[in-house]
Design an enzyme around this catalytic site. Structure first.
Site, PDB file in Angstrom:
ATOM      1  N   GLN A   1     -60.783  -5.452   5.447  1.00  0.00           N
ATOM      2  CA  GLN A   1     -60.821  -4.450   4.384  1.00  0.00           C
ATOM      3  C   GLN A   1     -59.465  -3.761   4.249  1.00  0.00           C
ATOM      4  O   GLN A   1     -59.259  -2.984   3.331  1.00  0.00           O
ATOM      5  CB  GLN A   1     -61.873  -3.388   4.714  1.00  0.00           C
ATOM      6  CG  GLN A   1     -63.294  -3.930   4.844  1.00  0.00           C
ATOM      7  CD  GLN A   1     -64.237  -2.873   5.408  1.00  0.00           C
ATOM      8  OE1 GLN A   1     -64.306  -2.653   6.601  1.00  0.00           O
ATOM      9  NE2 GLN A   1     -64.955  -2.209   4.533  1.00  0.00           N
TER      10      GLN A   1
ATOM     11  N   HIS B   1     -59.323  -6.346  -0.090  1.00  0.00           N
ATOM     12  CA  HIS B   1     -58.845  -5.215  -0.898  1.00  0.00           C
ATOM     13  C   HIS B   1     -57.369  -5.372  -1.277  1.00  0.00           C
ATOM     14  O   HIS B   1     -56.732  -4.411  -1.699  1.00  0.00           O
ATOM     15  CB  HIS B   1     -59.054  -3.886  -0.154  1.00  0.00           C
ATOM     16  CG  HIS B   1     -60.498  -3.510  -0.015  1.00  0.00           C
ATOM     17  ND1 HIS B   1     -61.009  -2.836   1.070  1.00  0.00           N
ATOM     18  CD2 HIS B   1     -61.560  -3.715  -0.844  1.00  0.00           C
ATOM     19  CE1 HIS B   1     -62.324  -2.652   0.904  1.00  0.00           C
ATOM     20  NE2 HIS B   1     -62.670  -3.180  -0.243  1.00  0.00           N
TER      21      HIS B   1
ATOM     22  N   CYS C   1     -41.795  -3.834 -15.267  1.00  0.00           N
ATOM     23  CA  CYS C   1     -41.455  -5.253 -15.288  1.00  0.00           C
ATOM     24  C   CYS C   1     -40.524  -5.521 -16.474  1.00  0.00           C
ATOM     25  O   CYS C   1     -40.446  -4.726 -17.418  1.00  0.00           O
ATOM     26  CB  CYS C   1     -42.752  -6.035 -15.442  1.00  0.00           C
ATOM     27  SG  CYS C   1     -42.590  -7.812 -15.607  1.00  0.00           S
TER      28      CYS C   1
HETATM   29 ZN   LIG Z   1     -44.633  -8.226 -16.568  1.00  0.00          ZN
END
Ligand SMILES: [Zn+2]
Length: 249
Positions: free
Chosen positions: A104, A122, A155
């Site tokens: 976990q 997770h 990004c």
């Molecule tokens: Zn991206």
């Protein structure tokens, strides 16, 4: 039963099993300096205001706040080192006594300790990932953004870069389905370490086990089904269990 008798019985079960898995929770990592967030009075998760921030929704709507709260914590995770419990679990796998470990935890310490078959249900913090296009990004991108007061990191595609972990309200990581598939094929023994077995759906995976060894500081809902219960710290008990497995004739 004395502690030695319990260790000996647990070692016999591990030696006699053919598909044993470990299932681990926060308690396996507390001795690596990572607090058990679900223990009262310790850590972030005992603060309801912070707990309410660990959601995909906050990440989307208030990404700078999300990062400023959680990034220092993740960086601490990344610096953490495996403790004797992680190392004993890795060695049990190397000895052929465990077929893999379901965890976990997002701290990545089982892999760092040398475990080969690890399902991080997770997610993990080895790298970040773009929430839009899925491209991986290094953690340094978040540290740079924090230093430049330009959170959240973005990004090239413009998407918000996020941790590759499961936040509240989000679907489980792909490893959950992989662990489910493996356990469905058979699990004759589950070595539960440091998990209260109360966090779902992760805890639902243990239902496939035929038998249990439970190593935990506190009671779990599966104690009644456990062949052996070893109360105490994982970092102390797991190396003793490993020794018992090696010594058993
Ligand atoms: Zn991206």
């Amino acid at each position: 039963m004395s502690m030695d008798q319990k260790l000996s019985k647990a070692a016999d079960l591990l030696r006699g099993s053919s598909r044993a898995y470990a299932f681990t929770g926060a308690g396996v990592s507390t001795e690596s300096g990572i607090p058990d967030f679900r223990s009262p009075g310790t850590g972030l998760w005992s603060n309801p205001e912070l707990l309410a921030l660990a959601t995909g929704d906050v990440l989307q709507r208030q990404p700078a706040r999300f990062y400023s709260v959680f990034l220092p914590q993740w960086l601490a995770y990344q610096r953490a080192e495996p403790n004797p419990a992680h190392k004993a679990i890795a060695e049990l796998e190397a000895l052929g006594r465990l077929s893999g470990v379901v965890t976990q935890n997002i701290d990545g310490l089982h892999r760092k300790a040398g475990s080969q078959v690890v399902w991080e249900v997770h997610g993990h913090l080895r790298h970040l990932v773009c929430g839009s296009c899925g491209a991986p990004a290094p953690f340094e991108a978040a540290e740079d953004a924090m230093r430049k007061d330009a959170l959240p990191p973005r990004c090239d595609c413009g998407g918000v870069v996020r941790p590759d972990v499961v936040l509240f309200g989000e679907a489980m990581a792909p490893d959950f389905e992989r662990a489910l598939a493996a356990l469905r094929r058979g699990c004759d023994l589950m070595l539960v370490v440091g998990s209260s077995l109360t966090v779902y759906p992760a805890a639902s995976l243990v239902r496939f086990a035929d038998a249990f060894i439970i190593v935990n500081c506190d009671p779990t809902p599966y104690d009644g089904q456990a062949a052996v219960i070893l109360h105490g710290s994982a970092g102390r008990i797991l190396p003793e269990l490993l020794d018992a497995v090696k010594e058993a004739k």
